[in-house]
Design a protein around this motif. Structure first.
Motif, mmCIF file in Angstrom:
data_model
loop_
_atom_site.group_PDB
_atom_site.id
_atom_site.type_symbol
_atom_site.label_atom_id
_atom_site.label_comp_id
_atom_site.label_asym_id
_atom_site.label_seq_id
_atom_site.Cartn_x
_atom_site.Cartn_y
_atom_site.Cartn_z
ATOM 1 N N LEU A 88 39.197 27.459 31.465
ATOM 2 C CA LEU A 88 38.302 28.212 32.340
ATOM 3 C C LEU A 88 36.836 28.080 31.960
ATOM 4 C CD1 LEU A 88 40.398 31.485 32.680
ATOM 5 C CD2 LEU A 88 40.318 29.548 34.241
ATOM 6 N N LEU B 157 34.409 26.431 34.632
ATOM 7 C CA LEU B 157 34.400 26.962 35.997
ATOM 8 C C LEU B 157 33.292 27.987 36.185
ATOM 9 C CD1 LEU B 157 38.230 27.521 36.471
ATOM 10 C CD2 LEU B 157 36.853 25.647 37.340
ATOM 11 N N TRP C 296 31.511 31.530 37.460
ATOM 12 C CA TRP C 296 32.022 32.900 37.333
ATOM 13 C C TRP C 296 32.779 33.347 38.572
ATOM 14 C CZ3 TRP C 296 30.841 36.648 40.798
ATOM 15 C CH2 TRP C 296 29.753 36.417 41.632
ATOM 16 N N TRP C 297 32.330 32.906 39.765
ATOM 17 C CA TRP C 297 32.972 33.375 40.987
ATOM 18 C C TRP C 297 34.372 32.800 41.149
ATOM 19 C CZ3 TRP C 297 34.103 29.538 44.490
ATOM 20 C CH2 TRP C 297 33.394 28.340 44.354
ATOM 21 N N VAL C 298 34.638 31.642 40.537
ATOM 22 C CA VAL C 298 35.993 31.087 40.569
ATOM 23 C C VAL C 298 36.897 31.901 39.641
ATOM 24 C CG1 VAL C 298 37.405 29.072 40.013
ATOM 25 C CG2 VAL C 298 35.214 28.775 41.192
ATOM 26 N N GLN C 299 36.376 32.241 38.466
ATOM 27 C CA GLN C 299 37.168 32.989 37.487
ATOM 28 C C GLN C 299 37.467 34.412 37.972
ATOM 29 O OE1 GLN C 299 35.178 32.960 33.717
ATOM 30 N NE2 GLN C 299 35.238 30.745 33.536
ATOM 31 N N TRP C 300 36.502 35.077 38.600
ATOM 32 C CA TRP C 300 36.635 36.501 38.911
ATOM 33 C C TRP C 300 36.986 36.797 40.367
ATOM 34 C CZ3 TRP C 300 37.361 39.377 34.897
ATOM 35 C CH2 TRP C 300 36.806 38.991 33.680
ATOM 36 N N VAL D 170 38.243 33.852 42.968
ATOM 37 C CA VAL D 170 39.229 32.910 43.515
ATOM 38 C C VAL D 170 40.564 33.003 42.772
ATOM 39 C CG1 VAL D 170 39.713 30.476 43.933
ATOM 40 C CG2 VAL D 170 37.432 31.375 44.364
ATOM 41 N N LEU D 171 40.548 33.005 41.460
ATOM 42 C CA LEU D 171 41.803 33.044 40.703
ATOM 43 C C LEU D 171 42.594 34.338 40.951
ATOM 44 C CD1 LEU D 171 40.817 31.332 37.332
ATOM 45 C CD2 LEU D 171 42.112 30.390 39.245
#
Length: 72
Positions: A7, A10, A12-16, A18-19
């Motif tokens: 992670l 990636l 921040w918006w993918v981690q918090w 999208v995932l």
């Protein structure tokens, strides 16, 4: 490979965003069924405690009133 390494690159918006959305979309029904089971279990346990408490209350009320009638 560690999770932090996967992670790390990636945004921040993918981690918090999208995932978690993907996890909820894929496993949402499983999560809801587990939560529903747990809520149902807690409700049944509370109902059982209330019924047993009510039974004990009624039993003590009738036994105390029958012994007090014997005193008259």
């Amino acid at each position: 490979m560690t999770e932090k390494g996967i992670l790390a690159g990636l945004p921040w918006w993918v981690q918090w965003i999208v995932l978690p959305v993907l996890v909820i979309a894929v496993c949402g029904s499983l999560i809801l069924s587990v939560l529903g089971f747990l809520i149902s279990l807690v409700f049944k346990a509370l109902l059982l405690v209330a019924l047993i408490g009510g039974l004990i209350f009624v039993f003590k009320k009738f036994t105390s009133s029958s012994s007090s009638r014997g005193d008259w």
